[in-house]
Design a protein around this motif. Structure first.
Motif, PDB file in Angstrom:
ATOM      1  N   ASN A  19       0.503  -0.073   7.953  1.00 54.46           N
ATOM      2  CA  ASN A  19       0.928   0.035   6.422  1.00 54.46           C
ATOM      3  C   ASN A  19      -0.149  -0.763   5.858  1.00 54.46           C
ATOM      4  N   ARG A  20      -1.339  -0.285   5.633  1.00 54.49           N
ATOM      5  CA  ARG A  20      -2.186  -1.020   5.014  1.00 54.49           C
ATOM      6  C   ARG A  20      -2.028  -1.457   3.255  1.00 54.49           C
ATOM      7  N   GLN A  21      -1.250  -0.545   2.669  1.00 53.76           N
ATOM      8  CA  GLN A  21      -0.946  -0.849   1.419  1.00 53.76           C
ATOM      9  C   GLN A  21       0.002  -1.940   1.503  1.00 53.76           C
ATOM     10  N   LEU A  22       0.893  -2.150   2.354  1.00 53.84           N
ATOM     11  CA  LEU A  22       1.701  -3.086   2.207  1.00 53.84           C
ATOM     12  C   LEU A  22       1.135  -4.481   2.699  1.00 53.84           C
ATOM     13  N   SER A  23       0.150  -4.455   3.553  1.00 48.10           N
ATOM     14  CA  SER A  23      -0.460  -5.718   3.973  1.00 48.10           C
ATOM     15  C   SER A  23      -1.498  -6.225   2.741  1.00 48.10           C
ATOM     16  N   LYS A  24      -2.406  -5.072   2.200  1.00 43.37           N
ATOM     17  CA  LYS A  24      -3.010  -5.405   0.905  1.00 43.37           C
ATOM     18  C   LYS A  24      -2.035  -5.992  -0.084  1.00 43.37           C
ATOM     19  N   SER A  25      -0.768  -5.615  -0.292  1.00 43.71           N
ATOM     20  CA  SER A  25      -0.251  -5.874  -1.327  1.00 43.71           C
ATOM     21  C   SER A  25       0.229  -7.546  -1.028  1.00 43.71           C
ATOM     22  N   MET A  26       0.715  -7.510   0.116  1.00 40.84           N
ATOM     23  CA  MET A  26       0.948  -9.012   0.646  1.00 40.84           C
ATOM     24  C   MET A  26      -0.055 -10.033   0.297  1.00 40.84           C
ATOM     25  N   GLU A  27      -1.205  -9.574   0.572  1.00 38.08           N
ATOM     26  CA  GLU A  27      -2.197 -10.437   0.600  1.00 38.08           C
ATOM     27  C   GLU A  27      -2.375 -10.786  -1.035  1.00 38.08           C
ATOM     28  N   LEU A  28      -2.606  -9.713  -1.927  1.00 39.81           N
ATOM     29  CA  LEU A  28      -2.624  -9.854  -3.256  1.00 39.81           C
ATOM     30  C   LEU A  28      -1.748 -10.868  -3.668  1.00 39.81           C
ATOM     31  N   LEU A  29      -0.348 -10.867  -3.233  1.00 39.51           N
ATOM     32  CA  LEU A  29       0.592 -11.389  -3.650  1.00 39.51           C
ATOM     33  C   LEU A  29       0.361 -13.175  -3.207  1.00 39.51           C
ATOM     34  N   ALA A  30       0.069 -13.012  -2.086  1.00 44.31           N
ATOM     35  CA  ALA A  30      -0.121 -14.409  -1.684  1.00 44.31           C
ATOM     36  C   ALA A  30      -1.186 -14.950  -2.383  1.00 44.31           C
TER      37      ALA A  30
END
Ligand code: ATP
Ligand code: ATP
Ligand code: MG
Ligand code: MG
Lengths: 313, 268, 306, 328, 268
Positions: A19-30
């Protein structure tokens, strides 16, 4: 951001469903959250400046900045008020300087002892013990300086007064020692073993290895610990308030009572002067001065570390 | 001096190892090693990964002293002197027995300082600049770094770093050079230069080299020791010396089947 | 150690004429250095021991259950430490709750995400600078911001406001320690993680942070140890000296151990000075308990080292 | 005893020896007090006993200094402010601006005590002039020997100890001795912590210092109080001499300032009444201060009763005595 | 999709590099590289140390993004998609393009976790234990570590560590495998196993390998790129691609004299 443009590959079986979108969003969120956390420190600075600036401004309406910078007396609470900040600055420098003379070599030596000489079983106990020293309330240190260190020093320092910059500075040094020792120790411990081996293999003794290879490799962390230590020494309040006395005077003689910037601030802030009076707003001007001085110190050390930082990757 | 004349070996032997067992704590890493490493020859250690080549090598300059729990049983002599004897000074020993490691580990200092350090602590009396240049030349690195001697030893590529480490080791003119896979990070041209260097140094020094490169072993070495490892009951791996003989013998006519199997898996 | 014999080996090398190292001199320096390092460590510990023993002698007789469970009083014998003790524990809790995640997060941001730009540099100088601001000025800031501006959230002069102020105070220490700890983690680890298709954050979370954790904990311990002993900013914020009830998170009226200790020290009657010593013992016990927890965690994480 | 108008504060006198006067009240509510650390012990003692008598109440007392106390008080954050000096014009203005009316209540007196080492056998009694010779700004760096103060004093170095320059004690002492608040030489050993001054004088036979009576009382076995000759002979500091007005000019009043609005709440009113109850005067003495006494107490109680706001002391002429001021 | 059909290359090409310049900050490390790396073939990069092999390799999975100041000019396409195009997700890219490094760099976690990590973050839905075993087997490591999967990835020897890193990379079933001197820390037997593995993987995957070992290059690769470096005026070293051709050609009949010189210095 669009989804990946990469073509599908034949062997991409259904077993892989990232789930790239999720991990991308997590990174952005972090990134955003941590960036915001970083901004907290900026906000703090702005808050401090705002807290100080208004009263500092009022202060300089009453007291010409020229007098502030050039007077050689500091007597804001006396009838014949004079506002020579240099008096407090010299005292702060004096106590901090003495503290550093004590804490820097001792801190590094203790750090070396812990990471290089102490058996690892002992290290486990020594380091926390040192860190407890960091938590001793500074009030206790203050009385320790006054009632224990000063009398001892008196026996061999002629002319030493009960309150003096010397014992305050020494104890201040002991108080910041754990900060320096503990953080330096972490840095020293992190130096890869392979560097030490490289040095020993050249026929270096332990000391030669430590001083020539390990310490330079850990320099960045050591200097960082120094900066924190210096910062704490300059900003430390209770020890100097209790042990250095409250006598503002322009001197570099460590044997006589002096008053540091912080000790002046705490004296007034907890004292009976009305808030808003010229006596009271003086502490904001002093606080601002302290702030600016540490800013310059930090900019300098930042530059210094930048020049000497080595990566050992 | 406690040297027992009866165990002393001839002048032709640099290291004499007899019935040595190498431990890490209670773990027996390498057992029952018997070796006589000849002077002014190149001895190669070969064998599969984890069989203890580095372990045996590190004991020659007592670098294992630094690993808590590491110890050796048995006899290890350097020029007739028991290496682990109390009268032996490990620091002086390491000055005489240089070492180059598997992973390049230059000091986080300038290239110049990387070389000058060893010389300085060992009381070098000559011209330092000249020593630095000479050592870098020997390590086939001078041309590449001569304009940036003041830069950090970490700013150069991996291969360059390794050659810097070799330069550093030979700068203090050791009597023996221990090399733990010194070329694994080098390109062939640098490797050849280093091998040439080894041949040159061999005139004066004893060299022990650990290598995974069978060609290198057969090309450079006079003697070859083949180590292997066997699984123990406890699930660990225990290394042991399979065969030690002139390189010719090991590669062409080994006594052991295991050796034959190993070297016949060789390249080319 | 027996005397070493540098000539244990036959002299064969041409090197002898080039190198003349004074081994015994070097060992002497080594010994001096080793002894000096022990002296430095032991001196620090002796000071600690001295302080502790001094305080223990004065305070132990006073330290009983009644002392722990009583509220302040004008009479030294009846006075106790319950309210400030609970206040300090509250403060530690609030301070750690905010300072730890924010400090570590900011440290991660600076070290892993920010890169080397002007913003990062300003942030870095700024953080170093904040570490030197005297605590009482943080008190003035906290009074203006947390007590007054954020009144509806913090409830004014409460543990909450004071904890937030202390959190700001120790933030720089945690950030600096976090950055140094992260910096010590080899970048090959980051490359390895990202080469597997992990995002930077995944790599940092799973591999870098655990490596850096012991260092981060050290910094946090040091920082909290500092926070626990602070007096001046709390007084400015409005910590009370006489609090005859157990303070709550957002209720006005709270005290803290250093404030109570400071007050007792400043009283004329010698019996209060004994109370102060006992109070310091209690403070040290809280400190040790806190350290022990963090050290336990640190030793667990330090087991694996590159 | 003049109880409050609230029925709830009517209580039988003297329940136990431990907890004097008034008890079993059913008042409830909380009171926030802050301000001078000098006044703190009195307020603490009062709060403790008041709460014992009225279990429904919660009183907290802080020590952020007289100035800090007034700042919070005029900001509406506290109902009562402890003060070791009279409220100043700026502070009155700040309160006014915030719409906070206050009642000024003297609650005790402090005898500023000049002390010397017990070995000192010459400075038994000193005049204000002599003290002024020692402490005047002009004395700085010139008056360094006891015999410069009085030729009959021995040829011994003079070691001066005094409280921090930002304390009400310092202001009061300089006002009385040198005629102006803050007029003092600067080259003496000063400390925020009066215990340190005690230590200094105890350890030095040639020392002289000053601080509040409580610190002398707690250390009377190791210190000697100097008698003060205010023009009518030598007088030692003591509860009696302060109460009968003979220990002049070194007795000074301590205050609490109460918000007039808060005073309308029964529990605040109850607390103030408790504070002024003559039966509770022993609490004041217990912590080392001098109670108001029979003469002043009714005057003060009357002020509370009448709800007289504003500062009488701030408006009063320099030389007016406390009863005169209060009687206005 | 921004792919320009005219620059798109045939299905047989995995990476298409045209006129690429590689910079570290303002330093031009490698200039003017033109390459077409064929699918399901093994391409070897050879050349002296510091000539930029690792640099070129690292751009294929955009790992250079991590080095501040590193950037590329020119065209680098992966299956017809511009690698540095905004729409390309570097994370997803790296999942498809695995990498093994010069120095072994296992995570300081258990052996099991070292493998499971990549699978987990990439949303692997299958049986994890089975995947771990399969990957370790492929990397010729299973027998050695099967009893200590819970132990740290750092507790094993250097050679074992490197094989663990290979296992970790192939566990996530990449489409391409980049290997930067993967065998420099391996013994011959392990090396041969890894080479066998490469031959096996080649059936499915494209492999690019940097090696200093000429034998290895000639043995395993289908195509070979030879890089060299020349000194610049500023005293630095600038890498460039000398020749790129089928391995046979490079080793037996190179077009360039420099190539001839380099490969004739070869071993054996
Ligand atoms: N510091 C150490 N502590 C405990 N065990 C160790 C240590 N170093 C090595 N070992 C173990 O000792 C054995 C021999 O290791 P060694 O490094 O000597 O092998 P090697 O032949 O050099 O392998 P390689 O070719 O991979 O470098 C291995 O099983 C290894 O796990
Ligand atoms: N992170 C970096 N920052 C700056 N310059 C770099 C960096 N990494 C490599 N270089 C430089 O780029 C050039 C090419 O380096 P690279 O590591 O790609 O060489 P290589 O061919 O892989 O060498 P080796 O065989 O020694 O690994 C060298 O001059 C090196 O100094
Ligand atoms: Mg090895
Ligand atoms: Mg490379």
């Amino acid at each position: 951001m669009t989804t990946s443009q990469l073509p599908d590959s034949p062997q991409n079986s259904g077993l892989w469903q990232p789930n790239r979108q999720l991990s991308k969003s997590m990174e952005l969120l972090a990134k955003i959250v941590f960036g915001a956390f970083g901004l907290v420190s900026i906000a703090t600075t702005i808050g401090i400046v705002l807290t100080l600036i208004f009263e500092t401004f009022l202060f300089f309406q009453e007291v010409p900045i020229w007098n502030f910078l050039t007077d050689t007396q500091w007597t804001p609470l006396f009838t014949n008020s004079q506002y020579g900040i240099i008096v407090l600055i010299s005292a702060t420098f004096l106590t901090s300087f003495i503290a550093l003379i004590v804490a820097m070599p001792m801190g590094i030596l203790a750090a070396v002892c812990l990471s290089e000489y102490a058996p690892s079983g002992l290290r486990k106990w020594l380091k926390p013990a040192l860190e407890i020293l960091a938590g001793v309330p500074t009030v206790v240190f203050g009385y320790f300086a006054l009632f224990f260190v000063s009398p001892i020093l008196e026996t061999f320092v002629p002319g030493l007064r009960p309150f003096n910059g010397l014992s305050a500075g020494i104890v201040l040094g002991i108080a910041i020692l754990p900060t320096i020792a503990s953080l330096s120790e972490d840095a020293i411990y992190a130096v890869p073993q392979s560097l030490r081996q490289g040095s020993y293999a050249l026929g270096a003794t332990k000391r030669e290895t430590v001083t020539n290879v390990v310490l330079p490799a850990a320099l960045s962390g050591i200097v960082a610990s120094f900066i924190l230590g210096i910062a704490r020494a300059v900003g430390e309040t209770m020890i100097v308030t209790i042990a250095a006395g409250q006598n503002p005077r322009l001197t570099l003689d460590p044997r006589v009572p002096i008053q540091t910037m912080t000790s002046f601030i705490v004296q007034v802030a907890k004292g009976d002067a009305p808030t808003g009076s010229i006596e009271f707003i003086t502490i904001f001007a002093v606080g601002m001065t302290l702030f600016l001085i540490t800013l310059v110190l930090n900019a300098f050390s930042f530059w210094f570390v930048g020049r000497f930082r080595e990566k050992y990757e | 001096m406690q040297t027992n004349p009866s165990t002393a070996v001839g002048a032709g032997t640099t290291f004499h190892v007899a019935q040595a067992n190498y431990y890490y704590g209670s773990f027996l890493a390498v057992s029952n090693v018997n070796l006589d490493i000849p002077e002014r020859k190149i001895t190669a250690f070969i064998g599969p990964s984890g069989c203890g080549k580095s372990t045996v090598l590190r004991c020659f300059n007592r670098l294992n002293d630094l690993i808590p729990g590491a110890h050796v049983e048995g006899t290890i002599q350097y020029r007739g002197v028991d290496l682990y004897d109390k009268s032996v000074d490990a620091t002086e020993l390491r000055r005489r027995i240089g070492m180059v490691f598997q992973k390049p580990n230059p000091f986080p200092k300038s290239i110049y300082e990387n070389i000058a350090f060893g010389a300085r602590i060992n009381g070098y009396k000559g011209d330092m600049d000249e020593l630095v240049e000479r050592s870098l030349r020997k390590a086939a690195l001078w041309e590449e770094v001569k304009d940036k001697l003041k830069e950090s030893g970490l700013s150069i590529s991996g291969g360059q770093q390794q050659r810097l480490c070799i330069a550093r080791a030979i700068a203090i003119e050791p009597e023996v050079l221990l090399m733990d896979e010194p070329c694994s990070a080098l390109d062939p041209i640098s490797t050849l230069r280093v091998e040439d260097l080894m041949h040159e140094l061999k005139e004066q020094f004893t060299i022990v080299i650990v290598t995974h490169n069978m060609q290198q072993a057969s090309r450079v070495s006079d003697m070859t020791a083949f180590y292997n490892a066997q699984a123990t009951e406890k699930g660990g791996k225990q290394g042991y010396l399979v065969e030690y003989a002139p390189t010719q013998t090991i590669f062409n006519n080994p006594a052991q089947q295991a050796t034959q199997d190993y070297v016949s898996g060789r390249f080319g | 150690m027996t005397a070493t014999d540098p000539n244990a080996f036959s002299q064969s090398s041409s090197a002898e004429q080039h190198f003349s190292s004074d081994l015994s001199g070097r060992y002497r320096l080594d010994n001096i250095f080793r002894i000096a390092s022990w002296v430095a460590t032991v001196t620090a510990l002796v000071v600690l021991a001295f302080l502790l023993i001094d305080v223990l002698i004065d305070g132990i007789p006073r330290l009983d259950w009644q002392f722990i469970t009583s509220f302040p009083s004008r009479s030294a014998e009846r006075a106790g430490i319950l309210a400030p003790l609970v206040g300090t524990i509250w403060l530690l809790f609030v301070t750690a709750l905010f300072a730890f995640p924010i400090g570590v997060g900011a440290g991660i941001f600076l070290e892993e995400f920010a890169g080397d730009n002007l913003f990062a540099r300003i942030l870095e100088v700024n953080i170093g600078n904040l570490a030197a601001v005297p605590s009482i000025i943080y008190g003035l800031l906290g009074l203006a911001v947390f007590v007054r501006v954020f009144l509806p959230i913090t409830g004014g002069r409460t543990v909450f406001s004071a904890g937030l102020t202390l959190a700001l105070l120790i933030l720089p220490v945690i950030i600096v320690a976090t950055r140094e700890a992260l910096r010590a983690v080899p970048s090959s680890l980051r490359q390895a993680g990202m080469a597997l298709g992990a995002t930077r954050w995944q790599t940092v979370r799973e591999h870098v942070l655990p490596q850096a954790f012991p260092g981060i904990l050290t910094g946090t311990i040091l920082a909290l140890s500092r926070a626990i002993g602070e007096t001046a900013p709390l007084i400015v914020i409005g910590a009370q000296t006489f609090v005859p009830f157990v303070p709550s998170f957002r209720g006005t009226g709270f005290s803290a151990l250093p404030i109570q200790i400071f007050n007792w020290v400043g009283r004329p009657q010698a019996e209060f000075h004994v109370n102060a010593a006992a109070g310091i013992i209690v403070l040290m016990i809280v400190l040790v308990a806190m350290n022990a927890t963090a050290i336990y965690l640190r030793n667990r994480f330090q087991a694996e080292k590159m | 005893a003049g109880g409050g108008t609230d029925t709830s504060t009517e209580a039988p006198e003297g329940e136990t020896a431990e907890a004097p006067a008034e008890g079993g009240g059913d008042l409830s509510g909380s009171i926030a007090i802050d301000g001078s650390s000098t006044v703190f012990p009195v307020s603490e003692a009062m709060a403790e006993e008041f709460m014992a008598a009225n279990p429904g109440t919660q009183v907290t007392v802080g020590t952020s200094g007289t100035g800090g106390g007034f700042e919070k008080f005029c900001n509406g954050e506290t109902q009562v402010s402890n003060a070791s000096r009279i409220i100043e014009a700026d502070e009155i203005a700040a309160c006014e601006e915030a719409g906070i009316e206050f009642i000024e209540i003297p609650i005790a007196q402090d005898a500023l005590t000049v002390v010397v080492n017990p070995e000192n056998d010459w400075a038994e009694c000193m005049t204000i002039e002599q003290l002024s010779t020692m402490w005047a700004p002009e004395a700085q760096d010139t008056v360094t020997n006891w015999n410069q103060v009085d030729p009959s004093f021995p040829d011994a170095p003079l070691a001066l100890y005094g409280p921090g320059t930002d304390s009400g004690t310092f202001d009061y002492f300089t006002d009385v001795v040198n005629g102006e608040e803050g007029a003092s030489r600067g080259d003496y050993t000063s400390s925020e912590d009066d215990n340190v001054i005690v230590q200094g004088v105890v350890g030095d036979p040639n020392a002289i210092g000053y601080f509040g009576y409580a610190f002398f009382e707690a250390n009377s076995d190791s210190l000697k109080a100097v008698q003060i000759d205010g023009g009518e002979g030598c007088v030692s500091p003591s509860v009696e001499t302060v109460l009968d007005g003979s220990y002049t000019p070194f007795s000074r009043p301590l205050f609490i300032y109460v918000s007039a609005a808060a005073l309308e709440e029964p529990h605040v009113r109850g607390f103030v009444d408790f504070y002024l109850d003559a039966a509770n005067a022993s609490l004041v003495e217990e912590v080392g201060y001098v109670p108001l006494g029979d003469e002043l107490t009714p005057l003060v109680q009357a002020r509370v009763e009448n709800g007289t706001t504003g500062s009488a002391f701030a408006d009063a002429p320099e030389e007016a005595s406390i009863p005169e001021i209060l009687a206005q």
